[in-house]
Design a protein around this motif. Sequence first.
Motif, short mmCIF file in Angstrom:
data_model
loop_
_atom_site.label_atom_id
_atom_site.label_comp_id
_atom_site.label_asym_id
_atom_site.label_seq_id
_atom_site.Cartn_x
_atom_site.Cartn_y
_atom_site.Cartn_z
N LEU A 1 0.83 -1.20 0.00
CA LEU A 1 0.00 0.00 0.00
C LEU A 1 0.87 1.26 0.00
CD1 LEU A 1 -2.79 1.30 0.17
CD2 LEU A 1 -2.66 1.10 2.67
N GLY A 2 1.95 1.22 0.75
CA GLY A 2 2.86 2.36 0.75
C GLY A 2 3.49 2.58 -0.61
N ALA A 3 3.84 1.46 -1.27
CA ALA A 3 4.43 1.58 -2.61
C ALA A 3 3.43 2.17 -3.59
CB ALA A 3 4.89 0.21 -3.08
N LEU A 4 2.16 1.76 -3.47
CA LEU A 4 1.13 2.31 -4.35
C LEU A 4 0.94 3.80 -4.13
CD1 LEU A 4 -1.18 1.96 -6.41
CD2 LEU A 4 -2.66 1.32 -4.48
N LEU A 5 0.89 4.21 -2.87
CA LEU A 5 0.72 5.63 -2.58
C LEU A 5 1.91 6.44 -3.08
CD1 LEU A 5 -0.78 5.44 1.04
CD2 LEU A 5 -1.99 5.90 -1.10
N THR A 6 3.10 5.88 -2.95
CA THR A 6 4.29 6.58 -3.44
C THR A 6 4.24 6.75 -4.95
OG1 THR A 6 5.57 5.65 -1.61
CG2 THR A 6 6.81 6.54 -3.48
N ALA A 7 3.80 5.69 -5.63
CA ALA A 7 3.70 5.77 -7.09
C ALA A 7 2.65 6.77 -7.53
CB ALA A 7 3.39 4.38 -7.66
N LEU A 8 1.54 6.82 -6.81
CA LEU A 8 0.49 7.78 -7.17
C LEU A 8 0.94 9.21 -6.97
CD1 LEU A 8 -2.69 6.01 -5.71
CD2 LEU A 8 -2.01 6.21 -8.11
N VAL A 9 1.72 9.43 -5.91
CA VAL A 9 2.22 10.79 -5.67
C VAL A 9 3.18 11.21 -6.78
CG1 VAL A 9 3.62 12.20 -4.11
CG2 VAL A 9 1.87 10.67 -3.18
N GLY A 10 3.96 10.24 -7.29
CA GLY A 10 4.93 10.56 -8.34
C GLY A 10 4.29 10.80 -9.70
N LEU A 11 3.07 10.34 -9.88
CA LEU A 11 2.40 10.55 -11.16
C LEU A 11 1.91 11.99 -11.28
CD1 LEU A 11 0.28 7.27 -11.47
CD2 LEU A 11 2.41 7.83 -12.65
N ARG A 12 1.91 12.47 -12.49
CA ARG A 12 1.40 13.81 -12.74
C ARG A 12 0.02 13.73 -13.36
NH1 ARG A 12 6.59 17.12 -15.27
NH2 ARG A 12 7.96 16.88 -13.44
N LEU A 13 -0.80 14.70 -13.04
CA LEU A 13 -2.16 14.72 -13.56
C LEU A 13 -2.13 15.05 -15.05
CD1 LEU A 13 -5.16 14.52 -12.90
CD2 LEU A 13 -5.15 16.99 -12.45
N ASN A 14 -2.71 14.17 -15.84
CA ASN A 14 -2.74 14.35 -17.30
C ASN A 14 -4.19 14.49 -17.74
OD1 ASN A 14 -2.30 14.40 -20.02
ND2 ASN A 14 -1.64 12.27 -20.18
N VAL A 15 -4.55 15.68 -18.17
CA VAL A 15 -5.93 15.94 -18.59
C VAL A 15 -6.03 16.14 -20.10
CG1 VAL A 15 -6.60 16.93 -16.38
CG2 VAL A 15 -5.62 18.40 -18.14
N LYS A 16 -4.96 15.77 -20.82
CA LYS A 16 -5.00 15.97 -22.27
C LYS A 16 -6.04 15.08 -22.94
CE LYS A 16 -0.16 17.38 -22.72
NZ LYS A 16 1.15 17.07 -23.34
N GLY A 17 -6.20 13.88 -22.41
CA GLY A 17 -7.16 12.97 -23.02
C GLY A 17 -8.56 13.09 -22.45
N PHE A 18 -8.77 14.08 -21.57
CA PHE A 18 -10.09 14.23 -20.95
C PHE A 18 -11.08 14.74 -22.00
CE2 PHE A 18 -13.30 15.74 -17.98
CZ PHE A 18 -13.22 14.79 -16.97
N PRO A 19 -12.19 14.04 -22.20
CA PRO A 19 -13.12 14.45 -23.26
C PRO A 19 -13.78 15.78 -22.94
CG PRO A 19 -14.09 12.72 -21.93
CD PRO A 19 -12.67 12.86 -21.46
#
Length: 262
Positions: free
Chosen positions: A180-198
């Motif tokens: 769970l800690g690894a998942l949270l760390t990975a999510l924090v490292g991701l950037r919000l990408n709204v280019k494909g948002f319809p």
Amino acid sequence: MEVAIQNQQGDTTETFTEAYPKSALSEYKLSFTTSMKVSFNVSTKSSKVPIAPQQAFVLLTSKATGSVAYFVAHGTPELLMASVGTSDLHVQTGGQGGIFNVDILIGDPSAAGGVLWNLGTVDVFQALTSSGAGSGGYLPPRYLHKPSKKIEIEHIHRIPDKRPAPIIPVVFTGMVMLPLGALLTALVGLRLNVKGFPSGAGSVWATLFHTGIAAVLVLYIVFWLQLNLLRIIPALAVLSLFCIITGHKALSAVMAMRLKKD
């Protein structure tokens, strides 16, 4: 005055009748299967009209020890009755037997000092003592109604199982929380990408889809805190269906947007 001897079924087997102040009984034998019902009425010398005295008792007094048993008379002024049972007598006298004087005791303001009428004597079977002795007969325990001391109950509890060292649960808890800690760390490292948002109507479906996903995550947290599996399944089924529908619409909008660009 009338003294009726009754058996266990309540049937009258013998009757003795006398007027005041004569006696009616002479060492009549009472066993544990018989009872005695005394019926009488009280009237004044002047009017001869039956009255309801303030107090009316039938007394049985042991000639050997002087122990007294009281039986209250109930009824109407025309007929007062007191029932004398051998079991009740033994309860009041501690299981004593032998010869008892039978008296009617009347207490009323119209009779100064009260009235004591001796009806004679009865021979009562003695209850069986703790040593097994008893003169005059044997009284079964069911007729005594005397409470006995209960045996103290001692509870024996099973010895608790030996528990592991405190460090072991801590280690296993850390191993469970590590993914769970690894998942949270990975999510924090991701950037919000709204280019494909319809855009347009597709954005509504995409927003609803992400809202459904967030609701599922909240439901998981509530399940962890207070819900059980049976209560979470219906809510999870509804949210899953909602996410399937909105997700399909959102993906269709994204696909349509890409086809337009191409």
